[in-house]
Design an enzyme around this catalytic site. Sequence first.
Site, PDB file in Angstrom:
ATOM      1  N   GLY A  11       0.812  -1.216   0.000  1.00  0.00           N
ATOM      2  CA  GLY A  11       0.000   0.000   0.000  1.00  0.00           C
ATOM      3  C   GLY A  11       0.841   1.260   0.000  1.00  0.00           C
ATOM      4  N   ASP A  34       0.618  -8.918   1.801  1.00  0.00           N
ATOM      5  CA  ASP A  34      -0.410  -8.058   1.205  1.00  0.00           C
ATOM      6  C   ASP A  34      -1.466  -8.964   0.601  1.00  0.00           C
ATOM      7  OD1 ASP A  34      -0.378  -4.848   0.238  1.00  0.00           O
ATOM      8  OD2 ASP A  34      -1.715  -6.157  -0.895  1.00  0.00           O
ATOM      9  N   TYR A 142     -13.886   5.712   7.700  1.00  0.00           N
ATOM     10  CA  TYR A 142     -12.450   5.565   7.936  1.00  0.00           C
ATOM     11  C   TYR A 142     -12.061   6.258   9.245  1.00  0.00           C
ATOM     12  CZ  TYR A 142      -7.453   6.511   7.058  1.00  0.00           C
ATOM     13  OH  TYR A 142      -6.096   6.617   7.153  1.00  0.00           O
ATOM     14  N   LYS A 146     -10.613   4.735  12.752  1.00  0.00           N
ATOM     15  CA  LYS A 146      -9.329   5.142  13.338  1.00  0.00           C
ATOM     16  C   LYS A 146      -9.536   5.623  14.778  1.00  0.00           C
ATOM     17  CE  LYS A 146      -6.493   4.239   9.967  1.00  0.00           C
ATOM     18  NZ  LYS A 146      -5.597   3.082  10.091  1.00  0.00           N
TER      19      LYS A 146
END
Length: 322
Positions: A11, A34, A142, A146
């Site tokens: 990423g 990954d 997102y 987080k």
Amino acid sequence: MEKLLITGAGGQLGSELTLALAETYGENSVLATDVNPAAEKILKGIPFRPLDVMDARSIAMLVEKEKVTQIYHLAAILSAVGEKQPLKAWSLNMDSLLSVLELAREKKLSKVYWPSSIAVFGPNTPSHQTPQNCIQDPRTVYGISKQAGEKWCEYYFLKHGVDVRSLRYPGLIGYKSLPGGGTTDYAVEIYHKALEGKTFTCFLKKDTLLPMMYMPDAIKATLALMEAPKNQIRIRSAYNVSAMSITPEQVYQSIREHLPEFNILYEQDYRQAIADGWPRSIDDRNARDHWGWRPSYDLPKMTQDMLSHLPNYFPHLYEQPH
Ligand code: SER
């Protein structure tokens, strides 16, 4: 001997941090993973295994088999893509973190790294020099993942003594990976378009001020955080870190210093609302005081470095016609 397992190694952050970790600790101390097997190609011979972080059993088996002692858990769905697939983003970002934290507790791993983001903040957060502790009201899936993830990290530290460390990255800009579905990724794509000789259509307004960081600084911060003695890490949710605050127009003008013909258009879309909820600048005095954080790159230095490295990194994109 320490053995570092990295998830999401292909990423945006992983493709750079994995190389830096291999350089720092030796290739055989690193195991890159990954979900996309093609990630192996960009990792320059570093030991690699395909791994889906949704499969907790496979992570556990790999940790056991390879005698892993630390996990850098980078796999996640970023803000813009997350808004298109909210439930998938939530389960991927949360479930995989909980699998890693549980594994760290059970196997007594020596350290865990997990990235957080300025996306934990929202419209009611003080937007200038955003403090370490203040109102967090994330408006993206997102950001919510987080925010919750930070609390889970702190919980595993306080309750189980897991040595988990985290940074709230601003937008990250680098030349080793293509834009990866984030709101701040306009600032990656703009350099590609400039070098391709194309007009860049920016999905944010020209004066949208956001905190950003050049990737070498992000890598430097991560390595410093992870190397710091345990007693210096006094924040176990995630540290604010900051380097520069810039607008699309400022990035554009800095590129024009090198490529005066470059053109930009502004056509905002749903990502403008995401950006409008994020801080304009970040107060990172705790990171500076606790473990000596200092950024090295400002906008002109970053632009010069990006423009000189990008063509070598993605030569097939920038082949000149003969
Ligand atoms: N760069 C990320 C994003 O834009 C924020 O952490 O989604």
